[in-house]
Write an enzyme that holds these catalytic residues in place. Structure first.
Site, mmCIF file in Angstrom:
data_model
loop_
_atom_site.group_PDB
_atom_site.id
_atom_site.type_symbol
_atom_site.label_atom_id
_atom_site.label_comp_id
_atom_site.label_asym_id
_atom_site.label_seq_id
_atom_site.Cartn_x
_atom_site.Cartn_y
_atom_site.Cartn_z
ATOM 1 N N LYS A 22 40.976 52.287 37.102
ATOM 2 C CA LYS A 22 41.899 51.918 38.310
ATOM 3 C C LYS A 22 43.153 51.420 36.806
ATOM 4 O O LYS A 22 44.355 50.985 36.928
ATOM 5 C CB LYS A 22 41.536 51.514 39.074
ATOM 6 C CG LYS A 22 43.196 49.957 39.831
ATOM 7 C CD LYS A 22 42.410 49.270 41.527
ATOM 8 C CE LYS A 22 42.066 47.815 40.757
ATOM 9 N NZ LYS A 22 43.010 47.120 39.887
ATOM 10 N N ASN A 23 42.531 50.130 36.200
ATOM 11 C CA ASN A 23 42.804 49.203 35.804
ATOM 12 C C ASN A 23 43.494 49.245 34.314
ATOM 13 O O ASN A 23 43.854 49.281 34.249
ATOM 14 C CB ASN A 23 42.073 47.694 35.631
ATOM 15 C CG ASN A 23 41.907 46.941 37.008
ATOM 16 O OD1 ASN A 23 42.866 47.559 37.523
ATOM 17 N ND2 ASN A 23 40.597 46.447 37.086
ATOM 18 N N CYS A 118 47.070 35.882 45.096
ATOM 19 C CA CYS A 118 46.750 36.472 45.942
ATOM 20 C C CYS A 118 45.528 35.644 46.411
ATOM 21 O O CYS A 118 45.523 34.566 46.005
ATOM 22 C CB CYS A 118 46.351 37.417 45.340
ATOM 23 S SG CYS A 118 44.853 37.718 43.741
ATOM 24 N N ARG A 123 47.648 33.026 39.724
ATOM 25 C CA ARG A 123 48.146 34.285 38.671
ATOM 26 C C ARG A 123 48.883 34.117 38.439
ATOM 27 O O ARG A 123 49.876 34.856 38.313
ATOM 28 C CB ARG A 123 47.426 35.975 39.750
ATOM 29 C CG ARG A 123 46.083 35.833 40.308
ATOM 30 C CD ARG A 123 45.459 36.935 40.845
ATOM 31 N NE ARG A 123 45.776 37.891 39.917
ATOM 32 C CZ ARG A 123 44.985 38.981 40.341
ATOM 33 N NH1 ARG A 123 44.517 40.325 41.036
ATOM 34 N NH2 ARG A 123 45.119 39.819 38.886
ATOM 35 N N ASP A 309 35.188 41.036 37.777
ATOM 36 C CA ASP A 309 35.670 42.310 38.615
ATOM 37 C C ASP A 309 34.151 42.849 39.257
ATOM 38 O O ASP A 309 33.995 43.368 40.217
ATOM 39 C CB ASP A 309 36.313 42.739 38.055
ATOM 40 C CG ASP A 309 37.388 43.134 38.166
ATOM 41 O OD1 ASP A 309 38.077 44.159 37.271
ATOM 42 O OD2 ASP A 309 37.401 41.519 38.617
ATOM 43 N N ARG A 401 42.380 50.309 47.188
ATOM 44 C CA ARG A 401 42.795 50.112 46.555
ATOM 45 C C ARG A 401 42.203 50.177 45.474
ATOM 46 O O ARG A 401 42.584 50.756 43.989
ATOM 47 C CB ARG A 401 43.611 48.796 46.534
ATOM 48 C CG ARG A 401 44.579 48.103 47.740
ATOM 49 C CD ARG A 401 44.460 46.823 47.313
ATOM 50 N NE ARG A 401 45.549 46.950 46.070
ATOM 51 C CZ ARG A 401 45.967 46.043 45.714
ATOM 52 N NH1 ARG A 401 45.064 44.497 46.151
ATOM 53 N NH2 ARG A 401 46.206 45.119 44.613
#
Ligand code: EPZ
Length: 423
Positions: A22-23, A118, A123, A309, A401
């Site tokens: 994803k990243n 978030c 951030r 993460d 997500r």
């Protein structure tokens, strides 16, 4: 809103295929804005965040076609470009801020909504904007939007010293510098595998980049980039997450496409906790060495340190370890929201600011729990797999997500898990 029901207890055995990252995909997709020739990504993950990035790029004038059940993204930005990234899309996903560098580099100006904070932290984007300002951009904040304009319509090379090895800022500056006049040097750059994947793709498009994967990246600007096809790197966070499934439940699982060098310090911590990780010709095989997991201390750091993460998932594991573990979250200021939910399952956790002390218990107990963010949601599923009885995880839209086909992948190795549509 959908939820996921997990009935815990059984050991897991079999194979789990790991998707593209994803990243990595979220920073590779904006690279299409840097050229008027087609950029095709293969091994793309099928996730709601990728759909959001597709929506954003389409709003900027890019054509993004999803092929082969979403695993291939054919992109092209040959027409007129709209340089305004709207709040309505950006607020859904912070990574939308990765269009700022490419738009500024290609069009000489951009208006990008500031994503705002978030669940896991404030951030800010100061490292991004300070770097672009050094490259000759004038940036000011109006009505919640960053209005950026390159002096004379073109960015220029600069030496940029990052105060912190920010992943997003490294990606934005690296993309911006590919079309700048002269040479850009980023000192204290992020070294994550996603950065190397982006640099590899940009080089395939004709960019001149050296040093990615090290703290110093040098980019020699060129006049034009061309089209390319690039395979998205394996998702090391999905990989690490599923490596913890047999660790927390018992059994042996092979993670197809997994590689140890993607995981940095994570594997050393698994070894210390009593988990065996072995490379195979298809990926990584994971199983407990013997008996109960041992407590270990963990501090999250930029790559190759322990990834933030994977902190929530590691906490779920350490809830049933022998002894007391201390977890320090050094990257985000508010990333322990999974702890109170794990405590609802009988975990013994004491959170003091950025430090969580986890005293292992014999067994967790199933309970209804609430997902608060992407990685917290999957840590609750891992805990449910090891718990007595049923665990029902609500708000799993967070999960969609960043994890494709969770129920199919885990039930494929014997987990008792199902998705419950809308409460
Ligand atoms: C990327 O976020 C990842 N997201 C995050 O993954 C990951 O947690 C993070 O890197 C760290 O590894 C994507 O790649 C889309 P940072 P990013 O800039 O780029 C502060 C997930 O679960 N900072 O390295 O936003 C910032 O507030 C997500 O998949 C500034 O202060 O991370 C944070 O505390 C969550 N000013 C720290 O640095 C800046 O200008 C790390 O941020 C930029 C960052």
């Amino acid at each position: 809103m959908d939820s996921i029901l997990v009935k815990g207890g059984g050991a897991l055995n079999g194979q789990i295929p790991i998707a593209g990252a994803k990243n990595a995909c979220l920073t590779l997709m904006p690279a299409t804005l840097l050229s008027d020739e087609p950029l095709t990504l293969t091994n793309a993950p099928r996730l709601s965040d990728i759909k959001t990035m597709t929506q954003l790029l389409a709003s900027l004038g890019a054509e993004v076609t999803s092929l082969q059940d979403g695993k291939v993204l054919a992109m092209s930005t040959h027409g007129d470009i709209n340089t305004r990234a709207e709040y309505d899309i950006v607020r859904k996903m912070r990574a939308s801020n990765l269009v700022l560098g490419p738009l500024l580099a290609r069009e000489g100006h951009a208006e990008v909504s500031l994503p705002g904070g978030c669940a896991i932290g404030a951030r800010p984007m100061d490292i991004h904007t300070d770097g672009l300002t050094k490259m000759g951009a004038e940036i000011d904040l109006r009505d919640g939007y960053l209005h950026a304009k390159a002096d004379g319509g073109k960015l220029k090379g600069a030496v940029i010293d990052f105060p912190f090895a920010s992943v997003g800022a490294t990606e934005n500056i690296m993309m911006a510098a590919t079309l700048a006049k002269g040479t850009t040097v980023i000192n204290n750059a992020a070294r994550e595998p996603e950065i190397v994947d982006l640099a590899t793709c940009l080089r395939a498009m004709g960019a001149q980049i050296d040093g990615d994967g090290t703290p110093t990246i040098t980019i020699q600007g060129v006049d034009k980039l061309h089209g390319a096809t690039h395979r998205v790197v394996t998702d090391r966070i999905e990989l690490g997450t599923y490596m913890l499934a047999p660790a927390i439940c018992g059994g042996e699982v092979e993670l197809l496409g997994g590689k140890i060098d993607l995981l940095g310090a994570f594997c050393e911590k698994l070894d210390a906790a009593g988990i065996n990780v072995e490379e195979t010709d298809k990926g990584l095989k994971v199983a407990r060495k013997n008996g109960r997991i041992r407590a270990v201390d963990v501090t999250t750091e930029p790559f190759p340190g322990f990834p933030t993460d994977l902190q929530a998932q590691m906490m779920a594991l350490l809830c049933t370890a022998e002894g007391t573990s201390v977890l320090e979250e050094k990257i985000f200021e508010n990333r322990f929201m999974h702890a109170p939910e794990l405590m609802r399952m009988g975990a013994d956790i004491d959170v003091q600011g950025g430090t969580a002390t986890v005293t292992g218990v014999e067994k967790l107990k199933g309970a209804p729990v609430m997902a608060t963010d992407l990685r917290a949601s999957v840590s609750l599923i891992l805990a449910g797999l090891a718990a007595e009885g049923e665990t029902r995880v609500a708000r799993v839209y967070h999960l969609d997500r960043g994890y494709e086909h969770v129920v199919r992948k885990l039930s494929g190795v014997g987990a008792n898990i199902e998705r419950i549509a809308g409460d």
